[in-house]
Design an enzyme around this catalytic site. Structure first.
Site, PDB file in Angstrom:
ATOM      1  N   GLU A 186      -4.338   8.043   7.323  1.00 29.25           N
ATOM      2  CA  GLU A 186      -5.307   7.089   6.781  1.00 29.25           C
ATOM      3  C   GLU A 186      -5.574   5.957   7.783  1.00 29.25           C
ATOM      4  O   GLU A 186      -6.721   5.530   7.972  1.00 29.25           O
ATOM      5  CB  GLU A 186      -4.780   6.524   5.462  1.00 29.25           C
ATOM      6  CG  GLU A 186      -5.766   5.637   4.721  1.00 29.25           C
ATOM      7  CD  GLU A 186      -5.213   5.160   3.387  1.00 29.25           C
ATOM      8  OE1 GLU A 186      -5.916   4.383   2.709  1.00 29.25           O
ATOM      9  OE2 GLU A 186      -4.086   5.555   3.008  1.00 29.25           O
ATOM     10  N   GLU A 209       2.083   1.840  -3.466  1.00 26.07           N
ATOM     11  CA  GLU A 209       1.027   2.414  -4.320  1.00 26.07           C
ATOM     12  C   GLU A 209       0.968   3.932  -4.167  1.00 26.07           C
ATOM     13  O   GLU A 209       0.851   4.666  -5.152  1.00 26.07           O
ATOM     14  CB  GLU A 209      -0.319   1.780  -3.952  1.00 26.07           C
ATOM     15  CG  GLU A 209      -1.518   2.416  -4.618  1.00 26.07           C
ATOM     16  CD  GLU A 209      -2.684   2.604  -3.649  1.00 26.07           C
ATOM     17  OE1 GLU A 209      -3.293   3.699  -3.639  1.00 26.07           O
ATOM     18  OE2 GLU A 209      -2.988   1.660  -2.912  1.00 26.07           O
ATOM     19  N   HIS A 210       1.073   4.391  -2.922  1.00 33.13           N
ATOM     20  CA  HIS A 210       1.073   5.844  -2.692  1.00 33.13           C
ATOM     21  C   HIS A 210       2.281   6.507  -3.347  1.00 33.13           C
ATOM     22  O   HIS A 210       2.167   7.576  -3.939  1.00 33.13           O
ATOM     23  CB  HIS A 210       1.089   6.129  -1.186  1.00 33.13           C
ATOM     24  CG  HIS A 210      -0.255   6.120  -0.540  1.00 33.13           C
ATOM     25  ND1 HIS A 210      -0.823   7.227   0.034  1.00 33.13           N
ATOM     26  CD2 HIS A 210      -1.162   5.121  -0.387  1.00 33.13           C
ATOM     27  CE1 HIS A 210      -2.013   6.924   0.529  1.00 33.13           C
ATOM     28  NE2 HIS A 210      -2.239   5.638   0.287  1.00 33.13           N
ATOM     29  N   HIS A 270       0.828  -1.202   0.000  1.00 34.63           N
ATOM     30  CA  HIS A 270       0.000   0.000   0.000  1.00 34.63           C
ATOM     31  C   HIS A 270       0.867   1.258   0.000  1.00 34.63           C
ATOM     32  O   HIS A 270       0.561   2.241  -0.702  1.00 34.63           O
ATOM     33  CB  HIS A 270      -0.923  -0.026   1.228  1.00 34.63           C
ATOM     34  CG  HIS A 270      -1.728   1.211   1.400  1.00 34.63           C
ATOM     35  ND1 HIS A 270      -1.413   2.174   2.336  1.00 34.63           N
ATOM     36  CD2 HIS A 270      -2.832   1.666   0.758  1.00 34.63           C
ATOM     37  CE1 HIS A 270      -2.291   3.154   2.260  1.00 34.63           C
ATOM     38  NE2 HIS A 270      -3.162   2.877   1.314  1.00 34.63           N
TER      39      HIS A 270
END
Length: 420
Positions: free
Chosen positions: A127, A50-51, A47
């Site tokens: 997040e 991905e950022h 993840h």
């Protein structure tokens, strides 16, 4: 509409579907590198990566990545799941080459600027905090953890705070080197696309990559268990999971029809009995999720602390009753809902491109829509009742509770009711 597939010599796969009459296309790269491909010390890095993909490449700054797509009226995004990381864009038909160039650039050439890593680290920590503050989000992470305890599939996609704080540039680069090989990538596109042109572009962009074997995750084991987090919230949140079939199992269609009939809409059994007749909650639903080799049927509801016990026991009773008297009409309605949802969703090129990528990832090919519809239609009421019997009585189970749940029945008590 015709699906076409190709594979480059290095294992990179291309799948597309031309949709006549459209002026736009969805295009993306799906990488078989999600949460379940992480080692425990890497939890959350797929993840994080991905950022970072949008934070600059050898050719473009973060702003230039965004401008390249938005200057032509398109959009670009990404997501990480437990089995894939996807980078995708939606553009007009004349800009497909540009869209693929940008996506290929962020996948192949991220620079991992240390300053940008620190910026994005803060964003991801926010997040995680937001997810923890959202009860009907975090409860599913806990349910997943109990369903697949001590396995990559049971870990949160976002990762724990302590690991996210520690990831370095070298960690990101190492994960790319291990998992972002041509055999792990699928270029999928739908809409106003020319397959032969896509193959040419893919060959230029990805054909030079050397094959590499990524980490093959161990087969998943549904462990079951209970997570109970007592907290002074307005609602008590209740989530049950039962072991079900994976995508490669023919009974996946039965499982999906069962969950739809049990709790998939306003006409479903759980909605009617628990909400409409008894008024025990505002939200209750059942759904089936699947991975390559396992799956779960999940039931979720939010209610008051005083009503949670009654809601839980009625849920078990409705599951048992479904095994006895699930009707032809209910099964027919669930089949119709499933087919309509699939076919309506596939009017979107973005949804269609995602479906193509997932099917190629799982099966290596794309069954026709007619074949899929036929498999749905082939599910009988007897099939659904037999599946309902397994869910109600013998399927391994996991339970997650959050909120004012100190007095709520536990998994052992619910298991006793299943067996009664």
């Amino acid at each position: 509409m015709t699906v076409r597939q190709d594979q480059l010599a290095n294992g990179f796969r291309i799948v597309s579907e031309h949709m006549p009459g459209l002026q736009s296309a969805a295009i993306g790269i799906w990488v078989t590198a999600g949460g379940r491909h992480e080692r425990i010390e890497q939890n959350g890095i797929a993840h994080f990566l991905e950022h970072m993909a949008f934070k600059g490449t050898n050719r473009r700054s973060a702003l230039e990545i965004a401008e390249a797509i938005e200057d032509v009226g398109g959009y670009i995004n990404a997501y990480t799941s437990r089995e894939v990381t996807a980078y995708y864009a939606r553009v007009l038909k004349d800009d497909v080459a540009l869209g693929l160039d940008v996506i290929g650039d962020i996948v192949l050439n991220p620079i991992f600027d240390p300053r940008e890593i620190e910026v994005e680290r803060g964003v991801i920590l926010q997040e995680i905090g937001q997810a923890h503050d959202t009860p009907d989000d975090v409860i599913f992470d806990w349910l997943q953890e109990e369903s697949y305890r001590d396995q990559p599939l049971g870990r949160t996609i976002l990762g724990p705070v302590e690991r996210v704080r520690a990831f370095s540039r070298e960690d990101l680069s190492a994960f790319v080197s291990e998992h972002y090989g041509p055999e792990q990538m699928i270029l999928s596109a739908a809409g106003a696309v020319d397959h032969d042109k896509l193959v040419r572009l893919a060959t230029e962009m990805f054909g030079h990559l050397k094959p590499r074997k990524g980490l093959i995750p161990a087969p998943a084991r549904f462990t079951g268990g209970e997570a109970r987090h007592d907290k002074a919230l307005e609602q008590a949140h209740f989530a049950l999971a039962f072991e079900g079939p994976g995508y490669r199992d023919d009974s996946i269609y039965t499982a999906q029809i069962y969950s739809s009939a049990l709790g998939g809409g306003m006409s479903s059994r759980l909605f009617q009995e628990v909400r409409e007749v008894r008024g025990l909650c505002y939200t209750i639903f059942a759904q089936t999720g699947a991975y390559a080799d396992t799956g779960t049927t999940t039931i979720y509801a939010g209610t008051s602390a005083e009503q949670l016990g009654e809601l839980a026991t009625i849920t078990i009773d409705e599951m048992k009753r479904a095994a006895e008297d699930m009707s032809e009409a209910e099964v027919a309605r669930a089949r119709a809902q499933m087919k309509a949802g699939m076919l309506m969703g596939l009017e979107s090129p973005s949804n269609r491109a995602e479906r193509l990528a997932r099917l190629v990832q799982i099966w290596g090919t794309v069954p026709s829509l007619e074949e899929t519809v036929a498999r749905i239609d082939a599910v009988t009421t007897a099939d659904v009742r037999a599946f309902a019997e397994t869910m109600a009585v013998s399927a391994p189970a996991a339970l997650a509770l959050y909120g004012p749940v100190a007095g709520a029945p536990g998994l052992e008590e619910l298991q006793e009711r299943r067996a009664a």
